[in-house]
Scaffold this motif. Structure first.
Motif, PDB file in Angstrom:
ATOM      1  N   TYR A  47       0.831  -1.202   0.000  1.00  0.00           N
ATOM      2  CA  TYR A  47       0.000   0.000   0.000  1.00  0.00           C
ATOM      3  C   TYR A  47       0.863   1.248   0.000  1.00  0.00           C
ATOM      4  N   GLY A  48       0.291   2.330  -0.512  1.00  0.00           N
ATOM      5  CA  GLY A  48       1.027   3.594  -0.581  1.00  0.00           C
ATOM      6  C   GLY A  48       0.285   4.544  -1.487  1.00  0.00           C
ATOM      7  N   GLY A  49       0.926   5.669  -1.788  1.00  0.00           N
ATOM      8  CA  GLY A  49       0.283   6.652  -2.656  1.00  0.00           C
ATOM      9  C   GLY A  49      -0.466   7.702  -1.863  1.00  0.00           C
ATOM     10  N   GLY A  50      -0.589   7.505  -0.569  1.00  0.00           N
ATOM     11  CA  GLY A  50      -1.266   8.467   0.285  1.00  0.00           C
ATOM     12  C   GLY A  50      -1.068   8.009   1.721  1.00  0.00           C
ATOM     13  N   PRO A  51      -1.418   8.854   2.689  1.00  0.00           N
ATOM     14  CA  PRO A  51      -1.133   8.487   4.081  1.00  0.00           C
ATOM     15  C   PRO A  51      -1.957   7.309   4.592  1.00  0.00           C
TER      16      PRO A  51
ATOM     17  N   VAL B  14       2.909  -4.506   3.293  1.00  0.00           N
ATOM     18  CA  VAL B  14       4.151  -3.770   3.068  1.00  0.00           C
ATOM     19  C   VAL B  14       3.730  -2.370   2.636  1.00  0.00           C
ATOM     20  N   GLN B  15       4.423  -1.359   3.132  1.00  0.00           N
ATOM     21  CA  GLN B  15       4.101   0.000   2.694  1.00  0.00           C
ATOM     22  C   GLN B  15       5.206   0.543   1.805  1.00  0.00           C
ATOM     23  N   ILE B  16       4.817   1.244   0.760  1.00  0.00           N
ATOM     24  CA  ILE B  16       5.838   1.980   0.007  1.00  0.00           C
ATOM     25  C   ILE B  16       5.449   3.453  -0.037  1.00  0.00           C
ATOM     26  N   TYR B  17       6.494   4.275  -0.109  1.00  0.00           N
ATOM     27  CA  TYR B  17       6.287   5.700  -0.348  1.00  0.00           C
ATOM     28  C   TYR B  17       7.043   6.029  -1.636  1.00  0.00           C
ATOM     29  N   GLY B  18       6.355   6.597  -2.570  1.00  0.00           N
ATOM     30  CA  GLY B  18       6.992   6.997  -3.824  1.00  0.00           C
ATOM     31  C   GLY B  18       6.187   8.114  -4.428  1.00  0.00           C
ATOM     32  N   GLN B  19       6.589   8.568  -5.582  1.00  0.00           N
ATOM     33  CA  GLN B  19       5.768   9.506  -6.347  1.00  0.00           C
ATOM     34  C   GLN B  19       6.108   9.275  -7.806  1.00  0.00           C
ATOM     35  N   GLY B  20       5.230   9.724  -8.699  1.00  0.00           N
ATOM     36  CA  GLY B  20       5.474   9.491 -10.119  1.00  0.00           C
ATOM     37  C   GLY B  20       6.916   9.826 -10.496  1.00  0.00           C
ATOM     38  N   GLU B  21       7.488  10.831  -9.854  1.00  0.00           N
ATOM     39  CA  GLU B  21       8.816  11.322 -10.207  1.00  0.00           C
ATOM     40  C   GLU B  21       9.922  10.377  -9.742  1.00  0.00           C
ATOM     41  N   SER B  22       9.618   9.454  -8.844  1.00  0.00           N
ATOM     42  CA  SER B  22      10.532   8.368  -8.443  1.00  0.00           C
ATOM     43  C   SER B  22       9.596   7.197  -8.138  1.00  0.00           C
TER      44      SER B  22
ATOM     45  N   SER C 171       5.379   5.361  10.289  1.00  0.00           N
ATOM     46  CA  SER C 171       6.374   5.922   9.365  1.00  0.00           C
ATOM     47  C   SER C 171       6.172   5.320   7.982  1.00  0.00           C
ATOM     48  N   VAL C 172       7.001   5.763   7.010  1.00  0.00           N
ATOM     49  CA  VAL C 172       6.948   5.140   5.682  1.00  0.00           C
ATOM     50  C   VAL C 172       8.163   4.243   5.477  1.00  0.00           C
ATOM     51  N   GLY C 173       8.864   3.921   6.573  1.00  0.00           N
ATOM     52  CA  GLY C 173       9.955   2.954   6.496  1.00  0.00           C
ATOM     53  C   GLY C 173      11.292   3.567   6.133  1.00  0.00           C
TER      54      GLY C 173
ATOM     55  N   GLY D 118       8.668  17.816  -2.623  1.00  0.00           N
ATOM     56  CA  GLY D 118       7.550  18.628  -2.127  1.00  0.00           C
ATOM     57  C   GLY D 118       6.911  18.017  -0.899  1.00  0.00           C
ATOM     58  N   ASP D 119       7.431  16.873  -0.448  1.00  0.00           N
ATOM     59  CA  ASP D 119       6.925  16.254   0.782  1.00  0.00           C
ATOM     60  C   ASP D 119       7.820  16.662   1.938  1.00  0.00           C
ATOM     61  N   VAL D 120       7.211  16.767   3.113  1.00  0.00           N
ATOM     62  CA  VAL D 120       7.948  17.202   4.298  1.00  0.00           C
ATOM     63  C   VAL D 120       7.960  16.057   5.299  1.00  0.00           C
TER      64      VAL D 120
ATOM     65  N   THR E 298       9.432   9.569   8.696  1.00  0.00           N
ATOM     66  CA  THR E 298       8.020   9.858   8.974  1.00  0.00           C
ATOM     67  C   THR E 298       7.613  11.056   8.133  1.00  0.00           C
ATOM     68  N   LEU E 299       6.559  10.868   7.342  1.00  0.00           N
ATOM     69  CA  LEU E 299       6.085  11.968   6.500  1.00  0.00           C
ATOM     70  C   LEU E 299       5.183  12.857   7.325  1.00  0.00           C
ATOM     71  N   ARG E 300       5.312  14.135   7.117  1.00  0.00           N
ATOM     72  CA  ARG E 300       4.366  15.068   7.732  1.00  0.00           C
ATOM     73  C   ARG E 300       3.288  15.322   6.682  1.00  0.00           C
TER      74      ARG E 300
ATOM     75  N   GLY F 258      -7.894   7.777  -5.359  1.00  0.00           N
ATOM     76  CA  GLY F 258      -8.243   7.677  -3.944  1.00  0.00           C
ATOM     77  C   GLY F 258      -7.576   8.739  -3.077  1.00  0.00           C
ATOM     78  N   LYS F 259      -6.900   9.725  -3.691  1.00  0.00           N
ATOM     79  CA  LYS F 259      -6.264  10.772  -2.876  1.00  0.00           C
ATOM     80  C   LYS F 259      -7.286  11.860  -2.532  1.00  0.00           C
ATOM     81  N   VAL F 260      -7.239  12.287  -1.278  1.00  0.00           N
ATOM     82  CA  VAL F 260      -8.169  13.328  -0.835  1.00  0.00           C
ATOM     83  C   VAL F 260      -7.796  14.659  -1.508  1.00  0.00           C
TER      84      VAL F 260
HETATM   85  P1  AMP Z   1       1.670  10.336  -7.144  1.00  0.00           P
HETATM   86  O1  AMP Z   1       2.803  10.916  -7.894  1.00  0.00           O
HETATM   87  O2  AMP Z   1       0.327  10.643  -7.736  1.00  0.00           O
HETATM   88  O3  AMP Z   1       1.849   8.879  -6.906  1.00  0.00           O
HETATM   89  O4  AMP Z   1       1.626  11.039  -5.687  1.00  0.00           O
HETATM   90  C1  AMP Z   1       2.765  10.973  -4.867  1.00  0.00           C
HETATM   91  C2  AMP Z   1       2.519  11.618  -3.543  1.00  0.00           C
HETATM   92  O5  AMP Z   1       1.626  10.831  -2.745  1.00  0.00           O
HETATM   93  C3  AMP Z   1       3.787  11.713  -2.719  1.00  0.00           C
HETATM   94  O6  AMP Z   1       4.574  12.817  -3.074  1.00  0.00           O
HETATM   95  C4  AMP Z   1       3.237  11.793  -1.298  1.00  0.00           C
HETATM   96  O7  AMP Z   1       2.807  13.108  -0.997  1.00  0.00           O
HETATM   97  C5  AMP Z   1       2.026  10.886  -1.367  1.00  0.00           C
HETATM   98  N1  AMP Z   1       2.392   9.530  -0.905  1.00  0.00           N
HETATM   99  C6  AMP Z   1       2.868   8.508  -1.642  1.00  0.00           C
HETATM  100  N2  AMP Z   1       3.093   7.416  -0.877  1.00  0.00           N
HETATM  101  C7  AMP Z   1       2.751   7.761   0.391  1.00  0.00           C
HETATM  102  C8  AMP Z   1       2.749   7.077   1.653  1.00  0.00           C
HETATM  103  N3  AMP Z   1       3.140   5.805   1.761  1.00  0.00           N
HETATM  104  N4  AMP Z   1       2.344   7.781   2.738  1.00  0.00           N
HETATM  105  C9  AMP Z   1       1.925   9.068   2.643  1.00  0.00           C
HETATM  106  N5  AMP Z   1       1.892   9.753   1.480  1.00  0.00           N
HETATM  107  C10 AMP Z   1       2.307   9.118   0.369  1.00  0.00           C
END
Ligand code: AMP
Length: 514
Positions: free
Chosen positions: A277-281, A299-307, A333-335, A391-393, A403-405, A497-499
């Motif tokens: 899961y990931g893509g949002g908090p 498993v959680q992942i944190y990523g964005q289209g740019e990575s 946290s996001v690991g 752009g994430d803090v 830990t993402l804010r 599904g992002k708010v």
């Molecule tokens: P997108 O490029 O549409 O996939 O959006 C990426 C953004 O979603 C990131 O820059 C974060 O702000 C947020 N995001 C992605 N994964 C997580 C996560 N595991 N927890 C919280 N926010 C996340």
């Protein structure tokens, strides 16, 4: 290396293995899939007359043709532009025009004769549209197969349009190298994948779920497209039960729906191997409930289209390590950083900050995009000093857990002090009546901005704002607590599904400014 080699290799090694399933029905083996891919690639370069590097858009819900088209596009040396099938026709027009796509594969509802198609053809005069449920499409697969085109590592493979929670979407340029690095890091940091596994495409294939195809093509696993083509919790439970060892990618809001459904039936997610899961908090309360109901499958992942899919990961082991003294902090946290990238938290001058300090998250490594398509200004504002500025803090702890804010634009500055909405949301979600919540800033003459909360209650429960205020006073500083509560039936969300916090903030803008 051209990503198309992943499929060709597996088709040689495991020709008879089932590759594609629609629901529980097997549709093609790896050798069958590779044959169709080479033939469609032949048609793209032959009958369709496309030249290397041209863009081919996919406007399809999840369907078996998705996978063969992606690979045919790369096989032919072209660039895939997957578009979320739920976008408005005008949003699609923007992407087609921006990417200057030569060819669009569409599904039902966007036939070449539809009014939407007429609008797209007007925007991009050279555009040809082929519906995948049409005879024209079937004929492509009977063309003369061609060999895989050579691709340099930095050649463009996937033009990924950002979901555009603010402003117009931008085309993130992802190369063959970017996607290969993402794939290899899955094995190192996310999960093992085995030939007996299956990937279930329950979330849109135009986004992260589709990107996880590579991992499963590489090992010769099954690719399961649900018949609904969408995220349907009951269908997922049934498919997992009958097909076994299925992994899926899901946004946290989808995980919550799945958990509710599994819990209502008294099940435990039998047959699901891993939910990434990931893509949002994912809020702590939701993660704890998911662990309690589904067990050790997360498993959680944190990523964005740019990575893509690759900045940090919270492994299955870290989810399960309940005896660790900081288990709850880790779960919130996001690991830790994926092994193929460097991740730092930096101050406004790009200097790396020590553990515990909050700053912007910067990333560099082989998964980081080549830039934004035809948008040097946005590229320069995001890729500079050798780093991707997300752009994430957030902040690291001493053990390397991030830990993402919030997104920097979501931080509320009230009387000069920062309020991170996520922190307030985590507190409000502890209340049993609160199903979902979004905290945003509203203009205040006294403080500049103040926090307010939009709350969705778990029916049939309700909760007075006063009780939520008390809850906040028990756990966070007074100035952070919301000054008003608004109760909604649901939160506005985009198709992933992002708010949409912008939509919530817009309610407080003077008429005429929204
Ligand atoms: P997108 O490029 O549409 O996939 O959006 C990426 C953004 O979603 C990131 O820059 C974060 O702000 C947020 N995001 C992605 N994964 C997580 C996560 N595991 N927890 C919280 N926010 C996340």
């Amino acid at each position: 290396m051209n990503l198309a080699h992943l499929l060709a290799r597996t088709a040689r090694v495991f020709p008879e293995r089932p590759a594609l399933l629609l629901g529980t029905r097997a549709i093609s083996s790896y050798s069958g899939l590779a044959r169709r891919v080479a033939a469609i690639a032949g048609a793209l370069r032959g009958a369709c007359g496309l030249q290397a590097g041209e863009r081919v858009a996919l406007l399809l819900g999840n369907c078996p043709q998705y996978l063969e088209l992606l690979y045919a596009i790369w096989h032919a040396g072209l660039v895939a532009v997957p578009i979320n099938s739920k976008l408005h026709a005008r949003e699609v027009a923007f992407i087609l025009e921006d990417s200057q796509a030569s060819l669009l594969f569409s599904g039902a509802g966007a036939a070449p004769s539809s009014p939407a198609a007429a609008m797209w053809s007007a925007c991009v005069p050279r555009l040809r549209i082929i519906a995948v449920d049409d005879g024209d499409y079937q004929r492509l697969a009977t063309s003369e197969p061609i060999a895989i085109s050579a691709a340099a590592p930095d050649d463009l493979a996937w033009l990924f349009y950002t979901s555009g929670t603010t402003g117009r979407p931008k085309g993130v340029m992802l190369s063959h190298r970017n996607l290969l690095a993402m794939t290899l890091s899955y094995f190192a940091d996310v999960d093992q994948a085995l030939p007996a596994d299956g990937i279930l495409y329950a979330a849109p294939m135009s986004h992260g779920a589709g990107m996880y195809n590579f991992v499963h093509v590489l090992v010769g696993a099954r690719h399961v497209v649900p018949e609904s083509g969408a995220f349907d919790a009951a269908e997922i439970i049934e498919l997992a039960r009958s097909l076994r060892q299925l992994s899926l990618f899901a946004a946290p809001t989808m995980v919550r729906r799945l958990v509710d459904r599994v819990a209502a039936r008294g099940g435990d997610g039998e047959g699901i191997k891993t939910i990434v899961y990931g893509g949002g908090p994912m809020y702590l309360a939701d993660a704890q409930r998911a662990l309690a109901v589904l067990g050790n499958r997360l498993v959680q992942i944190y990523g964005q289209g740019e990575s893509p899919m690759t900045i940090t990961a919270l492994s299955r082991q870290h989810h399960a390590d309940r005896d660790h003294p900081r288990h709850l902090e880790r779960l919130a946290s996001v690991g830790v950083a994926h092994s193929v990238v460097e991740v730092i938290v930096a101050d406004a001058n790009g200097r790396s900050l020590p553990a515990g300090e909050v700053g912007e998250i910067l990333v560099r490594g082989d998964t980081v995009m080549q830039g934004y398509w035809h948008n040097p200004q946005a590229t320069a504002a995001t890729l500079y000093g050798g780093w991707l500025h997300t752009g994430d803090v957030g902040s690291f702890d001493g053990d390397g857990f991030l830990t993402l804010r919030d997104r920097s634009k979501d931080v509320i500055i009230s009387g000069g002090a920062n309020i991170y909405p996520r922190e307030v949301e985590e507190v409000l979600l502890q209340h049993p009546a609160v199903a979902e919540v979004a905290v945003v800033g509203r203009p205040s003459t006294e403080w500049g901005e103040e926090a307010v909360a939009f709350v969705v209650c778990r029916p049939p429960m309700t909760v007075p704002g006063g009780d939520l205020d008390q809850l906040c006073l028990q756990s966070i500083a007074r100035f952070k607590r919301p000054r008003a509560y608004f109760f909604l039936a649901e939160l506005p969300k985009n198709h992933y599904g992002k708010v949409l916090k912008n939509e919530l903030r817009r309610r407080f803008m003077p008429p005429g400014e929204n």
